[in-house]
Design an enzyme around this catalytic site. Sequence first.
Site, mmCIF file in Angstrom:
data_model
loop_
_atom_site.group_PDB
_atom_site.id
_atom_site.type_symbol
_atom_site.label_atom_id
_atom_site.label_comp_id
_atom_site.label_asym_id
_atom_site.label_seq_id
_atom_site.Cartn_x
_atom_site.Cartn_y
_atom_site.Cartn_z
ATOM 1 N N CYS A 7 0.930 -1.308 0.064
ATOM 2 C CA CYS A 7 0.071 -0.017 -0.073
ATOM 3 C C CYS A 7 0.899 1.205 -0.076
ATOM 4 O O CYS A 7 0.453 2.237 -0.659
ATOM 5 C CB CYS A 7 -0.756 0.179 1.221
ATOM 6 S SG CYS A 7 -2.198 -1.085 1.048
ATOM 7 N N HIS A 46 -6.178 -2.853 -1.160
ATOM 8 C CA HIS A 46 -5.470 -3.830 -0.392
ATOM 9 C C HIS A 46 -6.428 -5.103 -0.324
ATOM 10 O O HIS A 46 -7.473 -5.169 0.169
ATOM 11 C CB HIS A 46 -5.239 -3.387 0.845
ATOM 12 C CG HIS A 46 -4.777 -4.129 1.974
ATOM 13 N ND1 HIS A 46 -3.179 -4.386 2.354
ATOM 14 C CD2 HIS A 46 -5.113 -5.194 2.616
ATOM 15 C CE1 HIS A 46 -3.055 -5.247 2.872
ATOM 16 N NE2 HIS A 46 -4.260 -6.076 3.488
ATOM 17 N N ASN A 87 2.080 -16.893 -4.374
ATOM 18 C CA ASN A 87 1.970 -17.361 -3.047
ATOM 19 C C ASN A 87 0.905 -17.127 -1.949
ATOM 20 O O ASN A 87 0.644 -15.770 -1.844
ATOM 21 C CB ASN A 87 3.457 -16.893 -2.116
ATOM 22 C CG ASN A 87 4.746 -17.561 -2.975
ATOM 23 O OD1 ASN A 87 4.486 -18.855 -3.643
ATOM 24 N ND2 ASN A 87 5.810 -17.059 -3.219
ATOM 25 N N THR A 95 4.998 -13.581 2.449
ATOM 26 C CA THR A 95 5.600 -12.917 3.310
ATOM 27 C C THR A 95 5.094 -11.143 3.430
ATOM 28 O O THR A 95 5.233 -10.682 4.352
ATOM 29 C CB THR A 95 7.159 -12.732 2.855
ATOM 30 O OG1 THR A 95 7.505 -12.247 1.816
ATOM 31 C CG2 THR A 95 7.878 -14.066 3.132
ATOM 32 N N HIS A 100 -0.183 -10.326 -4.373
ATOM 33 C CA HIS A 100 0.984 -9.798 -5.559
ATOM 34 C C HIS A 100 1.105 -11.078 -6.488
ATOM 35 O O HIS A 100 1.025 -12.157 -5.833
ATOM 36 C CB HIS A 100 2.161 -9.510 -4.800
ATOM 37 C CG HIS A 100 2.779 -10.486 -3.701
ATOM 38 N ND1 HIS A 100 2.182 -10.149 -2.590
ATOM 39 C CD2 HIS A 100 3.725 -11.233 -3.670
ATOM 40 C CE1 HIS A 100 2.898 -11.050 -1.862
ATOM 41 N NE2 HIS A 100 3.940 -11.677 -2.466
ATOM 42 N N HIS A 102 3.990 -12.713 -8.732
ATOM 43 C CA HIS A 102 5.129 -12.644 -9.304
ATOM 44 C C HIS A 102 5.257 -12.794 -10.923
ATOM 45 O O HIS A 102 4.688 -14.171 -11.146
ATOM 46 C CB HIS A 102 6.332 -13.776 -8.570
ATOM 47 C CG HIS A 102 6.305 -13.568 -6.935
ATOM 48 N ND1 HIS A 102 7.497 -13.071 -6.535
ATOM 49 C CD2 HIS A 102 5.702 -13.761 -6.004
ATOM 50 C CE1 HIS A 102 7.378 -13.107 -5.264
ATOM 51 N NE2 HIS A 102 6.126 -13.717 -4.943
HETATM 52 P P1 AMP Z 1 6.032 -13.601 -1.206
HETATM 53 O O1 AMP Z 1 7.142 -14.053 -0.568
HETATM 54 O O2 AMP Z 1 5.340 -14.251 -2.189
HETATM 55 O O3 AMP Z 1 5.096 -12.709 -0.166
HETATM 56 O O4 AMP Z 1 6.736 -12.183 -2.112
HETATM 57 C C1 AMP Z 1 6.894 -10.913 -1.429
HETATM 58 C C2 AMP Z 1 8.039 -10.500 -2.445
HETATM 59 O O5 AMP Z 1 8.125 -8.731 -1.980
HETATM 60 C C3 AMP Z 1 9.587 -11.002 -2.196
HETATM 61 O O6 AMP Z 1 9.759 -11.743 -3.374
HETATM 62 C C4 AMP Z 1 10.431 -10.057 -1.741
HETATM 63 O O7 AMP Z 1 11.650 -9.935 -2.346
HETATM 64 C C5 AMP Z 1 9.573 -8.757 -2.192
HETATM 65 N N1 AMP Z 1 9.633 -7.641 -1.510
HETATM 66 C C6 AMP Z 1 9.934 -7.151 -0.189
HETATM 67 N N2 AMP Z 1 9.979 -5.841 -0.294
HETATM 68 C C7 AMP Z 1 10.135 -5.392 -1.237
HETATM 69 C C8 AMP Z 1 10.278 -4.012 -1.829
HETATM 70 N N3 AMP Z 1 10.353 -3.034 -0.937
HETATM 71 N N4 AMP Z 1 10.353 -3.520 -3.085
HETATM 72 C C9 AMP Z 1 10.203 -4.542 -4.041
HETATM 73 N N5 AMP Z 1 10.119 -5.893 -3.808
HETATM 74 C C10 AMP Z 1 9.846 -6.408 -2.155
HETATM 75 ZN ZN ZN Z 2 -1.751 -3.304 1.234
#
Ligand code: AMP
Ligand code: ZN
Length: 114
Positions: A7, A46, A87, A95, A100, A102
């Site tokens: 967000c 969100h 994920n 995480t 999102h 990928h």
């Molecule tokens: P997930 O583990 O599927 O929730 O993916 C979260 C992704 O966000 C991970 O691949 C992180 O490397 C990425 N990530 C975390 N912080 C940032 C950020 N500030 N800018 C870009 N990507 C991020």
């Molecule tokens: Zn959000």
Amino acid sequence: MDDCLFCKIAADEIPADFVFADDEFLAFRDINPQAPVHVLVVPRVHYADMADFARQDPDGVGRYLQRAVDAAQELGVADAGYRLVANTGVMAGQTVPHVHVHVLGGRPLLWPPG
Ligand code: AMP
Ligand code: ZN
């Protein structure tokens, strides 16, 4: 939502390496790339995860996946092949609790994933 990383990126409060940003969705490069092309596509609204998004706005999920596919094309990985990953939940390794997708490509991708 307060205290949500994506967000804050959507609101331009935290910088990101944007690939595109429109009224509904944005895409930016993953900060810890796992492939030569590793971009995250995110709705501005969100939702905690894909299941939450699908429950609350099924038509929006259709537009979202279309936008992710278009992003793969724009990023130049569509012809060779790529992977879309959402994920969902702890066991899948999610995480960031803002949905999102990928977009991963630019190298051979192993299957099954870890
Ligand atoms: P997930 O583990 O599927 O929730 O993916 C979260 C992704 O966000 C991970 O691949 C992180 O490397 C990425 N990530 C975390 N912080 C940032 C950020 N500030 N800018 C870009 N990507 C991020
Ligand atoms: Zn959000």
